[in-house]
Design a protein around this motif. Structure first.
Motif, PDB file in Angstrom:
ATOM      1  N   HIS A  32     -65.438  29.655 -30.431  1.00 14.31           N
ATOM      2  CA  HIS A  32     -66.461  28.617 -30.494  1.00 14.31           C
ATOM      3  C   HIS A  32     -66.165  27.549 -29.455  1.00 14.31           C
ATOM      4  O   HIS A  32     -65.006  27.214 -29.216  1.00 14.31           O
ATOM      5  CB  HIS A  32     -66.483  27.990 -31.890  1.00 14.31           C
ATOM      6  CG  HIS A  32     -66.946  28.953 -32.950  1.00 14.31           C
ATOM      7  ND1 HIS A  32     -66.059  29.753 -33.647  1.00 14.31           N
ATOM      8  CD2 HIS A  32     -68.176  29.268 -33.402  1.00 14.31           C
ATOM      9  CE1 HIS A  32     -66.728  30.505 -34.492  1.00 14.31           C
ATOM     10  NE2 HIS A  32     -68.026  30.240 -34.364  1.00 14.31           N
ATOM     11  N   THR A  33     -67.213  27.013 -28.877  1.00 13.82           N
ATOM     12  CA  THR A  33     -67.033  25.965 -27.884  1.00 13.82           C
ATOM     13  C   THR A  33     -68.049  24.852 -28.113  1.00 13.82           C
ATOM     14  O   THR A  33     -69.194  25.106 -28.519  1.00 13.82           O
ATOM     15  CB  THR A  33     -67.160  26.515 -26.454  1.00 13.82           C
ATOM     16  OG1 THR A  33     -66.993  25.447 -25.538  1.00 13.82           O
ATOM     17  CG2 THR A  33     -68.516  27.158 -26.225  1.00 13.82           C
ATOM     18  N   THR A  34     -67.614  23.638 -27.887  1.00 16.64           N
ATOM     19  CA  THR A  34     -68.523  22.489 -27.972  1.00 16.64           C
ATOM     20  C   THR A  34     -69.078  22.115 -26.615  1.00 16.64           C
ATOM     21  O   THR A  34     -69.912  21.237 -26.520  1.00 16.64           O
ATOM     22  CB  THR A  34     -67.754  21.285 -28.529  1.00 16.64           C
ATOM     23  OG1 THR A  34     -66.640  21.029 -27.667  1.00 16.64           O
ATOM     24  CG2 THR A  34     -67.249  21.567 -29.933  1.00 16.64           C
ATOM     25  N   ALA A  35     -68.561  22.747 -25.601  1.00 12.88           N
ATOM     26  CA  ALA A  35     -68.975  22.400 -24.242  1.00 12.88           C
ATOM     27  C   ALA A  35     -69.592  23.603 -23.559  1.00 12.88           C
ATOM     28  O   ALA A  35     -69.172  24.036 -22.501  1.00 12.88           O
ATOM     29  CB  ALA A  35     -67.765  21.893 -23.454  1.00 12.88           C
ATOM     30  N   TRP A  36     -70.588  24.128 -24.219  1.00  9.70           N
ATOM     31  CA  TRP A  36     -71.238  25.343 -23.701  1.00  9.70           C
ATOM     32  C   TRP A  36     -71.784  25.127 -22.297  1.00  9.70           C
ATOM     33  O   TRP A  36     -71.589  25.940 -21.400  1.00  9.70           O
ATOM     34  CB  TRP A  36     -72.359  25.734 -24.664  1.00  9.70           C
ATOM     35  CG  TRP A  36     -73.231  26.839 -24.152  1.00  9.70           C
ATOM     36  CD1 TRP A  36     -74.364  26.715 -23.416  1.00  9.70           C
ATOM     37  CD2 TRP A  36     -73.017  28.232 -24.332  1.00  9.70           C
ATOM     38  NE1 TRP A  36     -74.876  27.936 -23.124  1.00  9.70           N
ATOM     39  CE2 TRP A  36     -74.065  28.893 -23.682  1.00  9.70           C
ATOM     40  CE3 TRP A  36     -72.042  28.976 -24.992  1.00  9.70           C
ATOM     41  CZ2 TRP A  36     -74.168  30.268 -23.673  1.00  9.70           C
ATOM     42  CZ3 TRP A  36     -72.165  30.344 -24.976  1.00  9.70           C
ATOM     43  CH2 TRP A  36     -73.209  30.980 -24.318  1.00  9.70           C
ATOM     44  N   PHE A  37     -72.461  23.998 -22.125  1.00  8.95           N
ATOM     45  CA  PHE A  37     -73.102  23.765 -20.828  1.00  8.95           C
ATOM     46  C   PHE A  37     -72.050  23.563 -19.736  1.00  8.95           C
ATOM     47  O   PHE A  37     -72.280  23.878 -18.572  1.00  8.95           O
ATOM     48  CB  PHE A  37     -74.029  22.538 -20.904  1.00  8.95           C
ATOM     49  CG  PHE A  37     -73.304  21.238 -20.989  1.00  8.95           C
ATOM     50  CD1 PHE A  37     -72.715  20.833 -22.165  1.00  8.95           C
ATOM     51  CD2 PHE A  37     -73.205  20.415 -19.881  1.00  8.95           C
ATOM     52  CE1 PHE A  37     -72.037  19.640 -22.240  1.00  8.95           C
ATOM     53  CE2 PHE A  37     -72.525  19.228 -19.954  1.00  8.95           C
ATOM     54  CZ  PHE A  37     -71.938  18.832 -21.144  1.00  8.95           C
ATOM     55  N   LEU A  38     -70.844  23.057 -20.123  1.00 12.06           N
ATOM     56  CA  LEU A  38     -69.789  22.922 -19.123  1.00 12.06           C
ATOM     57  C   LEU A  38     -69.252  24.284 -18.709  1.00 12.06           C
ATOM     58  O   LEU A  38     -68.904  24.510 -17.554  1.00 12.06           O
ATOM     59  CB  LEU A  38     -68.664  22.048 -19.669  1.00 12.06           C
ATOM     60  CG  LEU A  38     -69.034  20.579 -19.852  1.00 12.06           C
ATOM     61  CD1 LEU A  38     -67.850  19.795 -20.407  1.00 12.06           C
ATOM     62  CD2 LEU A  38     -69.463  19.973 -18.522  1.00 12.06           C
TER      63      LEU A  38
ATOM     64  N   SER B  89     -71.281  19.570 -32.675  1.00 10.63           N
ATOM     65  CA  SER B  89     -70.173  19.613 -31.721  1.00 10.63           C
ATOM     66  C   SER B  89     -69.068  18.640 -32.103  1.00 10.63           C
ATOM     67  O   SER B  89     -67.955  18.716 -31.585  1.00 10.63           O
ATOM     68  CB  SER B  89     -70.679  19.287 -30.311  1.00 10.63           C
ATOM     69  OG  SER B  89     -71.097  17.937 -30.247  1.00 10.63           O
ATOM     70  N   LYS B  93     -64.023  16.696 -34.645  1.00 11.24           N
ATOM     71  CA  LYS B  93     -63.597  15.320 -34.412  1.00 11.24           C
ATOM     72  C   LYS B  93     -64.190  14.374 -35.440  1.00 11.24           C
ATOM     73  O   LYS B  93     -64.131  13.150 -35.281  1.00 11.24           O
ATOM     74  CB  LYS B  93     -64.047  14.901 -33.002  1.00 11.24           C
ATOM     75  CG  LYS B  93     -63.468  15.769 -31.905  1.00 11.24           C
ATOM     76  CD  LYS B  93     -64.247  15.692 -30.616  1.00 11.24           C
ATOM     77  CE  LYS B  93     -65.451  16.586 -30.673  1.00 11.24           C
ATOM     78  NZ  LYS B  93     -66.100  16.828 -29.393  1.00 11.24           N
ATOM     79  N   PHE B 179     -70.034  12.954 -25.642  1.00 14.43           N
ATOM     80  CA  PHE B 179     -70.925  12.910 -24.475  1.00 14.43           C
ATOM     81  C   PHE B 179     -71.062  14.265 -23.788  1.00 14.43           C
ATOM     82  O   PHE B 179     -71.349  14.334 -22.613  1.00 14.43           O
ATOM     83  CB  PHE B 179     -70.465  11.837 -23.462  1.00 14.43           C
ATOM     84  CG  PHE B 179     -70.672  10.442 -23.966  1.00 14.43           C
ATOM     85  CD1 PHE B 179     -71.907   9.804 -23.820  1.00 14.43           C
ATOM     86  CD2 PHE B 179     -69.654   9.770 -24.619  1.00 14.43           C
ATOM     87  CE1 PHE B 179     -72.091   8.518 -24.317  1.00 14.43           C
ATOM     88  CE2 PHE B 179     -69.840   8.499 -25.116  1.00 14.43           C
ATOM     89  CZ  PHE B 179     -71.061   7.859 -24.967  1.00 14.43           C
ATOM     90  N   PHE B 180     -70.813  15.345 -24.561  1.00 12.65           N
ATOM     91  CA  PHE B 180     -71.052  16.686 -24.032  1.00 12.65           C
ATOM     92  C   PHE B 180     -72.489  17.069 -24.378  1.00 12.65           C
ATOM     93  O   PHE B 180     -72.746  17.841 -25.299  1.00 12.65           O
ATOM     94  CB  PHE B 180     -70.062  17.686 -24.641  1.00 12.65           C
ATOM     95  CG  PHE B 180     -68.674  17.559 -24.082  1.00 12.65           C
ATOM     96  CD1 PHE B 180     -68.424  16.836 -22.927  1.00 12.65           C
ATOM     97  CD2 PHE B 180     -67.612  18.177 -24.703  1.00 12.65           C
ATOM     98  CE1 PHE B 180     -67.146  16.720 -22.411  1.00 12.65           C
ATOM     99  CE2 PHE B 180     -66.331  18.075 -24.199  1.00 12.65           C
ATOM    100  CZ  PHE B 180     -66.096  17.339 -23.051  1.00 12.65           C
ATOM    101  N   THR B 181     -73.412  16.465 -23.656  1.00 12.71           N
ATOM    102  CA  THR B 181     -74.824  16.711 -23.929  1.00 12.71           C
ATOM    103  C   THR B 181     -75.440  17.424 -22.740  1.00 12.71           C
ATOM    104  O   THR B 181     -75.436  16.888 -21.625  1.00 12.71           O
ATOM    105  CB  THR B 181     -75.551  15.393 -24.156  1.00 12.71           C
ATOM    106  OG1 THR B 181     -75.250  14.506 -23.071  1.00 12.71           O
ATOM    107  CG2 THR B 181     -75.110  14.757 -25.447  1.00 12.71           C
ATOM    108  N   GLU B 209     -60.747  20.634 -25.784  1.00  9.94           N
ATOM    109  CA  GLU B 209     -61.946  20.569 -24.939  1.00  9.94           C
ATOM    110  C   GLU B 209     -61.608  20.212 -23.496  1.00  9.94           C
ATOM    111  O   GLU B 209     -62.424  20.429 -22.601  1.00  9.94           O
ATOM    112  CB  GLU B 209     -62.911  19.521 -25.501  1.00  9.94           C
ATOM    113  CG  GLU B 209     -63.507  19.921 -26.840  1.00  9.94           C
ATOM    114  CD  GLU B 209     -64.268  18.787 -27.489  1.00  9.94           C
ATOM    115  OE1 GLU B 209     -65.187  19.079 -28.263  1.00  9.94           O
ATOM    116  OE2 GLU B 209     -63.927  17.613 -27.230  1.00  9.94           O
ATOM    117  N   CYS B 222     -71.727  28.892 -28.724  1.00 11.93           N
ATOM    118  CA  CYS B 222     -72.009  27.459 -28.764  1.00 11.93           C
ATOM    119  C   CYS B 222     -72.114  27.019 -30.228  1.00 11.93           C
ATOM    120  O   CYS B 222     -72.854  27.621 -31.016  1.00 11.93           O
ATOM    121  CB  CYS B 222     -73.301  27.150 -28.005  1.00 11.93           C
ATOM    122  SG  CYS B 222     -73.719  25.392 -28.035  1.00 11.93           S
ATOM    123  N   VAL B 223     -71.367  25.987 -30.579  1.00 11.01           N
ATOM    124  CA  VAL B 223     -71.347  25.569 -31.980  1.00 11.01           C
ATOM    125  C   VAL B 223     -72.675  24.918 -32.377  1.00 11.01           C
ATOM    126  O   VAL B 223     -72.982  24.809 -33.570  1.00 11.01           O
ATOM    127  CB  VAL B 223     -70.199  24.587 -32.243  1.00 11.01           C
ATOM    128  CG1 VAL B 223     -68.863  25.257 -32.032  1.00 11.01           C
ATOM    129  CG2 VAL B 223     -70.323  23.349 -31.369  1.00 11.01           C
TER     130      VAL B 223
END
Lengths: 621, 287
Positions: A32-38, B89, B93, B179-181, B209, B222-223
């Motif tokens: 799982h990743t929270t920074a998919w777009f990165l 996301s 945290k 701010f990972f938008t 991250e 993607c979470v």
């Protein structure tokens, strides 16, 4: 192409579970990743390799499938050969000349082994092969076998020897494999005999069906062909100089393969190369040189080494070893009538200068008698009886004289007693019909089989019976009289007949224990010990000093026990000259190197390595 | 957990420290540019009919014979808005973000400031309506504790427009997020600044991250959106990811500095007290 083991193809069924396993295995783990777009941004530049990545899984499966196919095909033993398939006998020459160094720094024997190994690796093993070494004889290391590993190990077991090459051994091998084939079918069944040799022997063109593979090139070398040391007679001027009483004659014969004469220092050393007692500067011409003869003072009994101070292709033949034995005169008593004078003079002839025999009246080792009953005097361990008469334990019956004893038939011409005596020139006048005791060794008879010369034993005593009247046959005046007496005395006392101090490699020593087999122990220069029980020892195969201990047992008397040192050295000229210009390869088609199966295995390993790289990329990035 | 006495004790200690650092300037006497009825002189102005003649500066009239009135700075209490990113996301945290928000809220309420908390995800949701006074501390903590991650995405623009549509008075907007938008944050922050809000960005990140420790074939999920992607991660890809994250964070820092937006970054391995102290030592939440 034919498959020699097509049943192995069933293993291709492994592809099915392999594919299933692989499809399960390549499913990647989920993260799982929270920074998919990165991640999208980071991997944006790599989009060109997306197709390759998608193909990679399929490529991995394909590679593994190819690995399996390659291994299975290798197990199926593919063969492209269409020619005749016959068993193979690989003969590797390990004679002395094969120790010569080549330009590559390896010995000729190493090159021969490498070549043989390539041949063995190239065999598809549809037929068997065997490995043997050949020098003075053929010695099989591995008999006909289809086990390549066993054959290669047998090849590695072949070590260099100091023995000369004998083509007789190869011919005997051919003869043992069957005579001339009667038809094509029988010829096809006969194994091919391939000799890997440097050709340093004279008659390689006489080997017939043997296929030759030439090893090595001509090389510059100087070596010792013959070496001998012999005691010189004591000077007759009565000088008491110790050095003069220990004079030795030095004889050696060198050969050179150099194109021009070469000056060489020949060193005679006592025991080892450190104790030089004589330096002989000689000039050795091309080919077999002239024999050289020198006198060495201050010699005497002992061990000697002859060494050439030269650096050449074959260092092993630059040394030869000799042993000068300490000779003790044999105590001899003479019991006869009017013939005593002749017998005594014969003994004195060997006793004056050579100190080989000594005339005595008591405690004699050998008694010389002529028509006398030996029971009259003191018994001796050995007896030489001329003109037998009366009764004796050395004959069971004695008849009248045989009138037609004019034709002599030598039964054992190589017997030590007569080896250097030409009995055909001896007139056996006055020979009587005589019956030897059981176990007697008859050496010569007349035309009707009447024994003229024989050796026999009675209890602890041995005797030679010479069935002639020496006076009537004028034998005392014959040159063979002292020769025969000397030979018989030496044989009865167990002493070597001819004292050659340096024996050529391959010599078998006669144990010489009253003509019987004796237990012997032979200690080689490298410390290895061989034991046996026979009339002859094993061949002296190494250059250096041997120790021989022989014992025929208590029944043979003290004469049957001997312990002595032996020196071995020298080589035949062909082994020294290292010239194989006249030898050409005559081997038929032979595949050398790896088989198709081995290449398939190599390909499988390479494919597996590629797949390992892909796997590494897949698992470790 | 947020209402745990030990945690509240930590918040109290933090508040005392804040008072000491800022020397009492955290009282609700925040200066504004508005002229009003304060006690601090600001300027003079001509007298017009209707002005409070109590503000006429008679000393000037005596010297110049002109009627001038004195203007004073108006004083008003501060409103602190905590806009907390509670999109999926932030799941890893979440606890840390709650603690940070609790600390900031505690200080604000203890300082007699107005406090309001909103959850930001694909829509804006109220966690704590505008509140005032220490009596609202416990309700604030309970509301924070009950706040869970929600929505499917982070949409700062719509959330901030929704926030402004509620006609809030000006104040300090603290945006707590990673701010990972994917849609960006810049327009949303510019919008907040345009609405005269003092904006402070508090970026909270997980250490995982910042770098990538995965190797080999991986299916990324993607979470927030549940999208999948098969990738092969080697040293090159991992380094490129770390570089991309660093560039993203640096861009955020640069843009904040350029637009006079306060900025601080925290990773969840750092105690939240340290983060608050760092913010306070820089002079508070005002950029």
């Amino acid at each position: 192409m034919t498959l020699l083991a097509p049943g192995m193809l069933w293993w291709l069924a492994l592809l099915v579970p392999l594919a299933a396993l692989y499809l399960l295995k390549v499913r990647p783990r989920r993260q799982h990743t929270t920074a998919w777009f990165l991640w999208d941004l980071a991997l944006e530049e790599r989009r060109s390799s997306v197709l390759l990545r998608r193909l990679r899984d399929a490529l991995s499966l394909l590679l593994m499938a190819l690995v399996v196919v390659a291994v299975v095909l290798a197990l199926a033993r593919p063969s492209f050969s269409t020619g005749e398939q016959r068993d193979l006998i690989l003969l590797v020459d390990n004679s002395a000349s094969m120790s010569a160094n080549t330009a590559s720094g390896h010995s000729r024997l190493d090159e021969a082994r490498r070549t043989a190994a390539k041949i063995l690796r190239g065999l598809d093993m549809t037929h068997r092969a065997s490995v043997a070494s050949v020098a003075d004889g053929v010695r099989f290391r591995v008999h006909l076998s289809d086990n390549r590993r066993e054959l290669l190990e047998g090849l590695e077991d072949i070590t260099p020897t100091d023995l000369p090459m004998s083509t007789d051994a190869v011919r005997e091998l051919l003869a043992s494999g069957g005579a001339e084939p009667e038809g094509a079918e029988e010829a096809a069944k006969r194994p091919r005999v391939i000799l890997l040799t440097d050709g340093c022997f004279a008659d390689h063109h006489t080997l017939g069906d043997v296929e030759l593979i030439r090893i090595g090139e001509p090389a510059a070398n100087i070596g010792i062909v013959t070496f001998d040391l012999f005691p010189l007679p004591v000077a007759s001027n009565g000088a008491n100089d110790t050095a003069d009483t220990h004079r030795l004659g030095l004889y050696f014969h060198l050969a050179s393969s150099h194109d021009t004469p070469v000056d060489v220092d020949v060193l005679l050393c006592r025991n080892s190369r450190d104790d030089v007692i004589k330096v002989c500067p000689v000039t050795v011409g091309p080919g077999l040189g002239q024999p050289e003869l020198f006198t060495v003072t201050g010699g005497g009994p002992g061990r000697y080494v002859l060494a050439l101070d030269v650096d050449d292709a074959l260092p092993e033949d630059n040394r030869a070893f000799a042993v000068v034995p300490r000779r003790r005169p044999v105590r001899i008593a003479v019991r006869s009538g009017v013939e005593t004078f002749f017998l005594a003079r014969c003994v004195e002839a060997f006793g004056s200068d050579l100190a080989d025999m000594q005339l005595t009246r008591n405690r004699a080792e050998v008694v010389l008698s002529c028509g006398q009953d030996i029971s009259d005097g003191e018994e001796a361990p050995a007896e030489i009886i001329f003109r037998p008469s009366g009764t004796s334990p050395f004959w069971t019956s004695l008849g009248e004289a045989d009138a037609s004893a004019d034709v002599t038939r030598v039964v054992l011409s190589e017997h030590p007693a007569v080896r250097y005596c030409d009995l055909s020139n001896v007139t056996f006048s006055g020979a009587r019909r005589i019956e030897p005791p059981p176990g007697a060794v008859v050496i010569a008879t007349n035309a009707r089989g009447v024994p003229l010369l024989y050796r026999c034993s009675a209890g602890d005593r041995s005797a030679y019976v010479v069935n002639l009247d020496p006076v009537a046959s004028e034998f005392f005046l014959s040159a063979w009289f002292p020769v025969l007496v000397h030979s018989m005395v030496n044989d009865l006392t167990g002493r070597p007949l001819v004292g050659r101090t340096c024996l050529p490699p391959g010599t078998r020593m006669a144990v010489n224990a009253a003509g019987r087999a004796a237990a012997w122990t032979l200690t080689a220069p490298d410390g290895s010990v061989r034991k046996g029980q026979s009339t002859m020892t094993a061949p002296l195969s190494q250059r250096g000093f041997y120790r021989l201990h022989a014992d025929a047992g208590a029944a043979a008397g003290s004469a049957a026990r001997q312990q002595r040192s032996l020196g071995v050295g020298g080589s035949p000229p062909a082994e020294v000259l290292l010239n194989n210009d006249g030898l050409a390869d005559s081997a038929g088609a032979l595949r050398r190197g790896s088989t198709p199966g081995q290449w398939l295995l190599i390909a499988a390993v390479l494919l597996a390595c590629v797949e390992a790289g892909l796997y590494h990329r897949r698992k470790l990035g | 957990m947020l209402t745990d006495p030990k945690f509240i004790q930590r918040l109290e200690m933090l508040f005392l420290l804040a008072r000491k650092i800022l020397s009492g300037s955290l009282k609700a006497d925040r200066k504004t540019r508005k002229k009003g009825s304060g006690i601090l002189f600001a300027d003079h102005a001509d007298y017009h009919f209707g002005d409070d003649y109590r503000n006429i500066d008679w000393s000037i009239y005596g010297r110049l014979e002109e009627l001038m009135i004195k203007l004073f700075e108006r004083e008003e209490d501060l409103t602190v808005y905590l806009l907390i990113d509670l999109s999926p996301s932030m799941q890893a945290k979440r606890v840390y973000v709650r603690k940070l928000a609790a600390a900031l809220g505690y200080i604000a309420l203890s300082n007699s400031d107005r406090l309001a908390m909103y959850a930001v995800s694909d829509r804006l949701e109220t966690i704590l309506p505008p509140a005032h006074g220490r009596a609202r501390i416990f309700p604030m903590l309970r509301a924070l504790e009950a706040a869970a991650c929600r929505g499917r995405d982070t949409d700062f623009s719509s959330c901030f427009r929704s926030f402004q549509a509620r006609r809030h008075r000006r104040g300090v907007c603290v945006v707590i997020s990673d701010f990972f938008t994917p849609g960006g944050y810049l327009d949303a922050l510019k919008y907040l600044r345009w609405t005269k809000q003092d904006v402070y960005c508090l970026q909270v990140l997980d250490l995982d991250e910042l770098t990538c420790d995965w190797r080999g074939d991986v299916t990324l999920e993607c979470v927030e959106t549940g999208r999948l992607r098969k990738v092969t991660i080697g040293p090159v890809e991992a380094a490129r990811y770390a570089r991309t994250v660093a560039e993203w964070n640096q861009t955020l820092r640069t843009e904040c500095a350029r637009r006079r937006i306060g900025y601080a970054r925290a990773t969840i391995d750092v105690p939240f007290e340290d983060v608050i102290q760092r913010i306070l030592r820089r002079g508070g939440l005002v950029a």
